[in-house]
Design a protein around this motif. Sequence first.
Motif, PDB file in Angstrom:
ATOM      1  N   ALA A  80     -42.411 -18.358   8.641  1.00  0.00           N
ATOM      2  CA  ALA A  80     -43.873 -17.752   8.030  1.00  0.00           C
ATOM      3  C   ALA A  80     -44.746 -17.337   9.042  1.00  0.00           C
ATOM      4  O   ALA A  80     -44.710 -18.194  10.216  1.00  0.00           O
ATOM      5  CB  ALA A  80     -44.343 -18.470   6.999  1.00  0.00           C
ATOM      6  N   THR A  84     -49.824 -16.283   6.757  1.00  0.00           N
ATOM      7  CA  THR A  84     -49.262 -16.812   5.590  1.00  0.00           C
ATOM      8  C   THR A  84     -49.617 -18.456   5.621  1.00  0.00           C
ATOM      9  O   THR A  84     -50.032 -19.145   4.728  1.00  0.00           O
ATOM     10  CB  THR A  84     -47.747 -16.686   5.678  1.00  0.00           C
ATOM     11  OG1 THR A  84     -47.799 -15.108   5.533  1.00  0.00           O
ATOM     12  CG2 THR A  84     -47.346 -17.419   4.364  1.00  0.00           C
ATOM     13  N   ASN A 189     -43.558  -8.361   3.843  1.00  0.00           N
ATOM     14  CA  ASN A 189     -43.741  -9.610   4.526  1.00  0.00           C
ATOM     15  C   ASN A 189     -44.706 -10.391   3.414  1.00  0.00           C
ATOM     16  O   ASN A 189     -45.682  -9.766   3.129  1.00  0.00           O
ATOM     17  CB  ASN A 189     -44.465  -9.409   5.861  1.00  0.00           C
ATOM     18  CG  ASN A 189     -44.553 -10.668   6.838  1.00  0.00           C
ATOM     19  OD1 ASN A 189     -45.356 -11.494   6.300  1.00  0.00           O
ATOM     20  ND2 ASN A 189     -43.727 -10.811   7.720  1.00  0.00           N
ATOM     21  N   HIS A 190     -44.613 -11.530   3.409  1.00  0.00           N
ATOM     22  CA  HIS A 190     -45.624 -12.545   2.693  1.00  0.00           C
ATOM     23  C   HIS A 190     -46.809 -12.274   2.972  1.00  0.00           C
ATOM     24  O   HIS A 190     -47.820 -12.453   1.995  1.00  0.00           O
ATOM     25  CB  HIS A 190     -44.863 -13.942   2.281  1.00  0.00           C
ATOM     26  CG  HIS A 190     -45.700 -14.752   1.334  1.00  0.00           C
ATOM     27  ND1 HIS A 190     -45.543 -14.620   0.095  1.00  0.00           N
ATOM     28  CD2 HIS A 190     -46.621 -15.547   1.508  1.00  0.00           C
ATOM     29  CE1 HIS A 190     -46.337 -15.276  -0.658  1.00  0.00           C
ATOM     30  NE2 HIS A 190     -46.783 -15.972   0.163  1.00  0.00           N
ATOM     31  N   ARG A 193     -48.953  -9.706   0.887  1.00  0.00           N
ATOM     32  CA  ARG A 193     -49.386 -10.204  -0.293  1.00  0.00           C
ATOM     33  C   ARG A 193     -50.548 -11.339  -0.370  1.00  0.00           C
ATOM     34  O   ARG A 193     -51.409 -11.027  -1.368  1.00  0.00           O
ATOM     35  CB  ARG A 193     -48.105 -11.027  -1.118  1.00  0.00           C
ATOM     36  CG  ARG A 193     -46.685 -10.186  -1.268  1.00  0.00           C
ATOM     37  CD  ARG A 193     -46.901  -8.889  -1.996  1.00  0.00           C
ATOM     38  NE  ARG A 193     -47.862  -8.552  -2.815  1.00  0.00           N
ATOM     39  CZ  ARG A 193     -48.323  -7.325  -3.333  1.00  0.00           C
ATOM     40  NH1 ARG A 193     -48.029  -6.349  -2.749  1.00  0.00           N
ATOM     41  NH2 ARG A 193     -49.236  -7.196  -4.501  1.00  0.00           N
ATOM     42  N   GLU A 194     -50.650 -11.990   0.620  1.00  0.00           N
ATOM     43  CA  GLU A 194     -51.888 -12.842   0.749  1.00  0.00           C
ATOM     44  C   GLU A 194     -52.897 -12.101   0.951  1.00  0.00           C
ATOM     45  O   GLU A 194     -53.992 -12.387   0.565  1.00  0.00           O
ATOM     46  CB  GLU A 194     -51.504 -13.822   1.927  1.00  0.00           C
ATOM     47  CG  GLU A 194     -50.405 -14.898   1.620  1.00  0.00           C
ATOM     48  CD  GLU A 194     -50.754 -15.945   0.506  1.00  0.00           C
ATOM     49  OE1 GLU A 194     -51.743 -15.786   0.137  1.00  0.00           O
ATOM     50  OE2 GLU A 194     -49.966 -16.918   0.681  1.00  0.00           O
TER      51      GLU A 194
END
Length: 471
Positions: A80, A84, A189-190, A193-194
């Motif tokens: 990550a 993140t 990529n996460h 979303r954050e």
Amino acid sequence: MDQPHALLVASPGLGHLIPMLELGNRLSSVLNVKVTVFAVTTGSSSPTESEAMHAAAARGTCEITELPPVDIDHLVEPDATVVTKIFAKMRAMKPAFQDAVKSMNRKPTVLVVDFFGTGLMSAADEAGLTAKYLYVPSHAWFLAVIVTLPVWDKVVEGEYVDIKEPLKIPGCRPVGPDDLLDTILDRSNHQYRECVRCGEEVPTSDGVLVNTWEELQGNTLAALREGGESSRVMKVPVYAIGPNIRSKGPMEKPNSMIFEWLDKQDARSVVYVCLGSGGALSFEQTVELAWGLELSGQRFLWVLRRPTSYLVASSSDEDQVSESLPEGFLDRTSGVGLVVTQWAPQVEILSHGSIGGFLSHCGWSSVLESLTNGVPIVAWPLYAEQWMNATLLTEELGVAVRTSELPGKGVIGREEVASLVRKIVAEEDEEGRKVRAKAEEVKVSSERAWTQGGSSRSSLFEWAKRCGLVA
């Protein structure tokens, strides 16, 4: 009557901790309120984080509590991104945050978090804090991007880097592909979303404090605030309370060699080169930058870190840095330039009378430290929001010159480096004279913002009255 009490929560990392500590210092010194800072550190016993907290504590303006570290290994993937991990760590801090608030002898009434800590605002409600605010240590255009991101997420198809036309924000400068935060370039990529979730959570606050001032970004601030409830960019009040920067003091380590050398130079004759704590360059780019500084014929102070792609079996970082430079560079530039391989006290350097320009990665704290001293900038953005900062500095404020392409997307050649350095330091360059004049104007306006009746001082008191910190 009890002294009003504000609680500030600083996210991990020096770039978030220092702005929040300085905000605490400002609230304490200007508003005379009690300030407690909950510091969520990286957990790595970073000496710089410890120094920042020690320096703030030494001034006696804030009570600082380091929250116990939390394990997030089960919450994020091993690979990550840092962004993140910071968002995850801040959300995982909710129980520790609530326990720390409950244990306080006198409960604060106001909570201030930075944009990584928006997930804590629901915990503030449960802890009985009556007002919760967001602090953005960056500028108003950055805030506009963050709160508009959830809208783009719904209407933009594909990746943002593939868009043909700049992304629009009502009343604000549009955002081109080369301005976007690197954290949103990969929608799978996460961390993307954050960032979207952060944009959605900003309006759940009672308002936003921004590290800018009206004279610097009046049009953007107006765009954020104006319009009806359904049309304006921000749904909550925005308070411009900048510039809020690290002050000189106990954190600044003495380095007599640097200042002895600077004292010998002519006024405004030296370009200061520093690309931030994470600003390491490739070996090839380091060589080209070195040649460019030499070819410019200008005096320079270079805080140089080890190149990212150059590994040698040397006994120290200093040896590795030296071996990354062109052969004979240090000898040829002796007396003209000074290369420093260790930490350097940037605030004091930029306030020295011999500094005439700053080749910078364009982190917003560094930008403000430069402009509040009237020092123009060679913009060398590397990551995060630095790309949009470079655009703001050159195209809107006129206080910087920049490279022909984004560093990192290609190697900036020595001739271009030399030209950019001469532009902002050499007296005979017409474009440079305009940039230097604009930088001086910004310095004056930054000082005016905090005088009695100034825009930032007035904005701070307006906010403090709204949340009950002052009568």
